[in-house]
Structure formats: structure tokens, C-alpha cells
Design an enzyme around this catalytic site. Structure first.
Site, PDB file in Angstrom:
ATOM      1  N   ASP A   1      -5.932 -11.499   2.290  1.00 44.95           N
ATOM      2  CA  ASP A   1      -5.425 -10.540   1.089  1.00 44.95           C
ATOM      3  C   ASP A   1      -4.263 -10.013   1.286  1.00 44.95           C
ATOM      4  OD1 ASP A   1      -7.189  -9.599  -1.525  1.00 44.95           O
ATOM      5  OD2 ASP A   1      -6.492  -7.754  -0.463  1.00 44.95           O
TER       6      ASP A   1
ATOM      7  N   ARG B   1      -0.053 -11.025   2.509  1.00 43.99           N
ATOM      8  CA  ARG B   1       1.172 -10.585   1.609  1.00 43.99           C
ATOM      9  C   ARG B   1       2.132  -9.770   2.674  1.00 43.99           C
ATOM     10  NH1 ARG B   1      -0.093 -12.757  -2.874  1.00 43.99           N
ATOM     11  NH2 ARG B   1      -2.399 -12.463  -3.489  1.00 43.99           N
TER      12      ARG B   1
ATOM     13  N   HIS C   1      -7.438  -6.106 -11.548  1.00 50.46           N
ATOM     14  CA  HIS C   1      -6.879  -4.899 -10.774  1.00 50.46           C
ATOM     15  C   HIS C   1      -5.590  -4.998 -10.576  1.00 50.46           C
ATOM     16  CE1 HIS C   1      -7.642  -8.120  -7.750  1.00 50.46           C
ATOM     17  NE2 HIS C   1      -7.075  -7.315  -6.910  1.00 50.46           N
ATOM     18  N   TRP C   2      -4.984  -6.228 -10.448  1.00 50.21           N
ATOM     19  CA  TRP C   2      -3.456  -6.412 -10.179  1.00 50.21           C
ATOM     20  C   TRP C   2      -2.675  -5.567 -11.335  1.00 50.21           C
ATOM     21  CZ3 TRP C   2      -0.297 -10.815  -7.881  1.00 50.21           C
ATOM     22  CH2 TRP C   2      -0.799 -11.146  -6.975  1.00 50.21           C
TER      23      TRP C   2
ATOM     24  N   TYR D   1      -0.100  -1.816  -4.479  1.00 52.25           N
ATOM     25  CA  TYR D   1       0.034  -2.796  -5.615  1.00 52.25           C
ATOM     26  C   TYR D   1       1.108  -2.470  -6.839  1.00 52.25           C
ATOM     27  CZ  TYR D   1      -4.524  -5.046  -4.839  1.00 52.25           C
ATOM     28  OH  TYR D   1      -5.383  -5.811  -3.990  1.00 52.25           O
TER      29      TYR D   1
ATOM     30  N   HIS E   1     -14.052 -14.911  -1.892  1.00 52.99           N
ATOM     31  CA  HIS E   1     -12.724 -14.545  -1.425  1.00 52.99           C
ATOM     32  C   HIS E   1     -12.660 -13.824  -0.227  1.00 52.99           C
ATOM     33  CE1 HIS E   1      -8.958 -12.128  -1.655  1.00 52.99           C
ATOM     34  NE2 HIS E   1      -9.683 -11.165  -1.362  1.00 52.99           N
TER      35      HIS E   1
END
Length: 305
Positions: free
Chosen positions: A110, A114, A155-156, A218, A277
Site C-alpha cells: 500500500d 509507494r 479516500h484518495w 495523501y 487488499h
């Protein structure tokens, strides 16, 4: 911290040259493996995977990302650079150097995936092999936004709203919000999440500063991280890359995961697991076996040199 989750591991709080303190769990002997967690979790998500890597002959370092868990939550900046993946990757490089490791294998789930992607681009000499779990590249996901993506990963777009809107709304009942994320993204039932791990996630998330920091993570992804990705659009990860994903999750449903990563890396292998996920908790045995096999190739290569 919940020591019962990581029997035999040592908990460390390491202050980096920037002044940011990172909490990490460290266990085992052998070639080092750095494990990075995702949202809205902590390093506790690796509790069932890390011991299997140790048993296979690796030294495991599982930190809480800045802003998460028991790590520091530095105040953000107007450009969100404080929570850029570049800054978070730099934390991990400094952490590993302080632990005596200039080169290591790397796996990230997750948000941790990144950070791992950025770390491999910014510090290629430090990374032997990299694995990313249940993500497609950030820029790819934003560029291909559609109704399915916006619905499944709302949520992004919620978390990037200007402060303090998401912070206030989440802060009204942070445990409900966190548990709703685990339930929505996991496809294997609530029993796969060990109660001690969930208690740690909830404990961290009750801190308003943690909520604010994770929102900034985010916000950075939708701004400064995209700028960094655009500047590096011509570059590819050259070390071997393993991609794993949940076939029942959104990433597995919306993307040809191996193909999208082959646009970003030269040597990609991967496969889907029949879960949602949260691979480290929904499929810990399969995840650990895949990582051990992938990192073992590197270890054997070193022993044969």
C-alpha cells in the site's frame, strides 16, 4: 507496543539526522530486508510475515512510516513536501544506514509500496530487490481515474481535501473509520486481523496528529509526488521487481498489474493471490513464501559470487 506480535524482535526508536524519530521492529540475522506498511496501519501488519522471513535466514526491519504508528509526526508544509514519498524514502535510507545496512531488499504494501517505489528511484544503489504489494503506480492510478476507482478508493479524494475537513470528520470517530477501511478493503473476514494488531492501529489513529499526518501523506501523493513522478517519467527501476496483488481487490480488478509495472521497471515478475487488499494479513503464508523465494534468489547470488 504489542511485543506479543513480534516475539524475539527488538523495538528501537531511532532519531534520524533530520531530527525525526522512527520506531522500528528488528529481528533475525542475515541479509537485511526492509518491510514498509500501508494505510491506515503500522508495522504490526507484518506480524505473520516477518517471523517467516527471519526463519528463512533474513534480518527483518519493520518500521512505522513517519506520521504513522509510534514514529514521529512532523508538522507539514504548504507544499506537502514533509510527507512526500521522497522524504519518507529518505527516512528509510537513514534508518537502514544507522542500523549498519547500505544495501538491502525491500518490500512495501500500500503506501509503503509507494515509498518503496520512490526509494528505488532515488537511491538505486541501496536496493538489491524490491517487492510492491497491491498497488499500481500512483501516476497511473490518477491518470486512469474512473467511477470504479473513485468509488472503491474514495479516500484518495476525501483525504486530500484541505485541512481540517477530513481530519475533523475522521476524528469524530477514528476507530469506526479505521475499522471500516479494514472491512471494506479486506475480503477474507475480520478474523484475519489479529486483535492485537488492530488495537495498535486504533491506538495510533486516536491521535489527532496521526490523522493529520496520514491525510498529508495523501495530499502529497496528489501534488508534490506527482511532480516528482513526472520529472522521473523517463526513468525505470532497474533492480528486479516483484509485484503481488489481491485478485479480489480493486487493484487486481482494474489493472493488468504486471503490465503497468513493466512501464516503470525493466525486470518485473508477479502474481495475484486470491484475497483482498491486505496481503500480509489475509495471505501471510503465501506472501511470505513469495518474498522468501524472490529475496532468496538474491541471497544465493551473493553466496555464489
Amino acid at each position: 507496543m504489542t511485543k506479543a506480535l513480534f516475539e524475539g524482535f527488538e523495538e528501537k526508536r531511532i532519531v534520524l539526522p533530520t531530527g525525526v524519530a522512527i520506531h522500528a521492529r528488528v529481528g533475525g540475522e542475515g541479509p537485511p530486508v526492509l518491510l514498509l506498511h500501508g494505510y491506515p496501519q503500522t508495522s504490526a501488519c507484518w506480524h505473520a510475515v516477518a517471523p517467516k522471513l527471519v526463519a528463512a535466514g533474513f534480518k527483518v526491519i519493520a518500521p512505522d512510516l513517519r506520521g504513522y504508528g509510534a514514529s514521529d509526526r512532523p508538522s507539514s508544509s504548504s507544499d506537502h513536501m514533509t510527507y512526500s514519498k521522497r522524504a519518507m524514502a529518505s527516512d528509510q535510507i537513514e534508518l537502514m544506514l544507522q542500523l549498519g545496512h547500505e544495501r538491502f531488499c525491500l518490500a512495501g504494501h500500500d503506501r509503503g509500496g509507494r515509498v518503496a517505489h520512490r526509494l528505488a528511484l532515488d537511491h538505486p544503489a541501496a536496493v538489491e530487490r524490491i517487492a510492491v504489494l497491491d498497488i499500481a503506480p500512483t501516476a497511473t492510478m490518477y491518470a486512469n481515474t474512473d467511477r470504479d476507482f473513485a468509488t472503491g478508493y474514495y479516500h484518495w479524494f476525501f483525504l486530500i481535501q484541505p485541512s481540517p475537513l477530513p481530519e475533523k470528520l475522521i476524528g469524530a470517530d477514528p476507530e469506526f473509520y479505521l475499522r471500516s477501511k479494514l472491512a471494506a478493503w479486506g475480503k477474507s473476514g475480520s478474523e484475519v486481523f489479529m486483535k492485537e494488531a488492530v488495537a495498535e492501529y486504533c491506538r495510533a489513529f486516536r491521535d489527532p496528529a496521526c490523522i493529520a499526518a496520514t491525510c498529508e501523506d495523501y495530499r502529497a501523493a496528489a501534488s508534490i509526488d506527482l511532480e516528482h513522478d513526472l520529472a522521473d517519467a523517463h526513468r525505470r527501476i532497474e533492480m528486479p521487481l516483484l509485484v503481488l496483488w489481491g485478485t479480489k481487490g480493486l487493484v487486481g480488478r482494474l489493472y493488468d498489474v504486471v503490465s503497468v509495472w513493466r512501464e516503470k521497471a525493466s525486470n518485473v515478475t508477479g502474481r495475484g493471490l486470491s484475497v483482498g487488499h491486505f496481503l500480509p494479513e489475509e495471505a501471510p503464508l503465501e506472501t511470505a513464501e513469495a518474498l522468501v523465494e524472490f529475496f532468496w534468489e538474491h541471497r544465493q547470488g551473493r553466496e555464489n559470487d
